[in-house]
Design an enzyme around this catalytic site. Structure first.
Site, mmCIF file in Angstrom:
data_model
loop_
_atom_site.group_PDB
_atom_site.id
_atom_site.type_symbol
_atom_site.label_atom_id
_atom_site.label_comp_id
_atom_site.label_asym_id
_atom_site.label_seq_id
_atom_site.Cartn_x
_atom_site.Cartn_y
_atom_site.Cartn_z
ATOM 1 N N ASP A 157 0.849 2.572 3.695
ATOM 2 C CA ASP A 157 -0.108 3.729 3.347
ATOM 3 C C ASP A 157 0.903 5.011 3.257
ATOM 4 O O ASP A 157 0.252 6.045 3.473
ATOM 5 C CB ASP A 157 -1.306 3.789 4.237
ATOM 6 C CG ASP A 157 -2.380 4.673 3.666
ATOM 7 O OD1 ASP A 157 -2.515 5.076 2.472
ATOM 8 O OD2 ASP A 157 -3.285 5.049 4.335
ATOM 9 N N HIS A 191 1.816 5.139 -1.909
ATOM 10 C CA HIS A 191 1.171 6.139 -3.000
ATOM 11 C C HIS A 191 2.523 6.692 -3.481
ATOM 12 O O HIS A 191 2.965 7.617 -2.825
ATOM 13 C CB HIS A 191 0.228 7.187 -2.316
ATOM 14 C CG HIS A 191 -1.050 6.595 -1.823
ATOM 15 N ND1 HIS A 191 -2.156 6.396 -2.517
ATOM 16 C CD2 HIS A 191 -1.340 6.061 -0.448
ATOM 17 C CE1 HIS A 191 -2.985 5.860 -1.704
ATOM 18 N NE2 HIS A 191 -2.842 5.751 -0.532
ATOM 19 N N HIS A 239 0.699 -1.215 -0.012
ATOM 20 C CA HIS A 239 0.126 0.066 -0.042
ATOM 21 C C HIS A 239 0.673 1.058 -0.125
ATOM 22 O O HIS A 239 1.068 1.771 1.099
ATOM 23 C CB HIS A 239 -0.993 0.079 1.139
ATOM 24 C CG HIS A 239 -2.119 0.810 1.222
ATOM 25 N ND1 HIS A 239 -3.385 0.795 1.528
ATOM 26 C CD2 HIS A 239 -2.122 2.186 0.775
ATOM 27 C CE1 HIS A 239 -4.044 1.685 1.515
ATOM 28 N NE2 HIS A 239 -3.288 2.754 0.950
#
Length: 428
Positions: free
Chosen positions: A303, A58, A56
């Site tokens: 994340d 970005h 996960h």
């Protein structure tokens, strides 16, 4: 390629051993090894783990290169001990077509600091109305196996069912951002005592738990795989534990920040603590740690959510949600799980390499530290203690909640298929 001899490393925290890398693979593991002409890395009892895998991340490129690029994001990953990351789909344009996921995949190939496996969007434009090109993304050069609208929830039950049915054909998985949108309208932080005292819009635990409950039932009905992103509440843990007791194909991840930080920090009104899902209570944190320890939660996922300075250096209500996490993840896990006695280093390897690689069906990663395996490795000085200084981050963004906090552990070396990407704590 040259030979590298790692001497005296504690493989998965065990007794010191030598590991000889020859080219892209591990050639020997034992004691008293030697190799003529090999570059020697004196490990001195440091912990040797398989290269970490993040489910996960970005990376923001294409479209938000002011926050991060594939190059800077993979540099940050390497510094954190990662040899592979899964790149989320909420880019601009959205990664909802074969063309965009192939672009991200090729950028990863060019960066060279870690492998980049794109995640495809579940729905067109992350709008939750129409399935994206799931089959085309899977059949593309990127070979997508994980699909997620992360940042948004696939809240339509019919769309979610269709997605689960579709990916079942090629053993794919839908990774759900569990957030019931109507229950979180205007929400700014965890709903509870602190939100009531601060007068900030509350984000109830049931908004997460109700979606997870629905989706584990849908996955069981369809016979497909569902993965729960950034699980954050004690109630969510119980639902996942129940689903697993039924033998259903359900997996879940927890972020480092949800293992350590609580909603009490929001009293500072510092937007660095604003994140989705929000920081929860101390009771939730303890439940998450126990669930990671007993395997109910399968893995740790960062994340990693980089934002430019102006998106965080503002009033709470206007601030973007998210934290960078690649460069501090292993330290937070050591602090919360290893130093507390909840996990040993073999357990860390399982939760941060073996299991995430298996969930993502990522070949060549999450493999044992043994002869013939790809030399994707991370060497950690677990005795190190130091304050987090974001000024030295490889990431383009600095929105870390740990600035000035002392954390244990420092990655000294990272190897990607036998090539050093980090040496003595610095990018190679």
């Amino acid at each position: 390629m040259s030979k590298i001899l790692i001497r005296g490393a504690k493989v998965l925290g065990g007794e010191p051993q030598d590991v000889l890398i020859d080219g892209e693979t591990i050639a020997e593991v034992g004691t008293g090894l030697s190799a003529e002409g090999a570059q020697v890395v004196e490990a001195g009892g440091k912990i040797l783990l398989p290269g970490l895998v993040d489910l996960h991340t970005h990376l923001r490129e294409p479209g938000r290169e002011d926050s991060e690029t594939v190059l800077t994001g993979t540099k940050a990953a390497a510094v954190g001990g990662f040899t592979a990351v899964h790149a989320m789909a909420n880019t601009f344009p959205i990664a909802d077509t074969a063309g965009v996921v192939e672009q991200v995949w090729r950028l990863g190939k060019e960066s060279g600091y870690c492998d980049v496996q794109p995640i495809g969007a579940v729905t067109v434009g992350l709008e939750g109305k129409k399935l994206a090109e799931l089959g085309a993304m899977h059949e593309s050069a990127a070979g997508v196996r994980v699909f997620s609208d992360d940042g948004k929830c696939v809240d339509d039950a019919v769309i979610m069912r269709r997605a689960l049915e579709y990916v079942k054909a090629f053993d794919g998985v839908v990774a759900q951002h569990a957030q019931e949108p109507r229950l979180t309208e205007g929400a700014q932080m965890n709903e509870g005592i602190v939100s009531a005292e601060l007068g900030l819009g509350g984000w109830p635990a049931v908004a997460e738990e109700s979606i997870i409950a629905r989706d584990v039932l849908l996955a069981a009905h369809v016979g497909s795989r569902v993965h729960i992103c950034h699980l954050s509440t004690a109630g969510s843990v119980e639902i996942v534990r129940w689903a697993k007791s039924k033998g259903w194909n359900v997996t879940a991840e927890v972020t480092p920040h949800h293992l350590l930080l609580t909603d009490e920090l929001v009293r500072s009104y510092n937007p660095v603590y604003k994140v989705n899902p929000p920081l929860r209570t101390e009771a939730d944190v303890l439940a998450l740690r126990e669930a990671l320890a007993d395997g109910t939660i399968d893995c740790v996922a960062t994340d990693h959510a980089p934002h430019p300075h102006e998106d965080k250096d503002c009033e709470w209500g206007a601030a973007a949600m998210g934290m960078v996490g690649l460069e501090t993840a292993l330290s937070v896990v050591q602090h919360t799980m290893v130093d507390s006695g909840l996990l040993d280093w073999a357990g860390v390897a399982d939760r941060m390499s073996f299991r995430p690689a298996h969930i993502g069906r990522l070949e060549g990663h999450g493999r044992p530290v043994s002869v013939g395996e790809p030399a994707n490795l991370t060497l950690l000085d677990s005795a190190y203690r130091g304050e987090v200084d974001p000024a030295g981050f490889a990431s383009r963004s600095r929105n870390t909640p740990y600035e000035g906090r002392e954390l244990p552990g420092r990655v000294t070396h990272t190897f990607l298929r036998g090539r050093a990407t980090v040496v003595d704590g610095k990018l190679a």
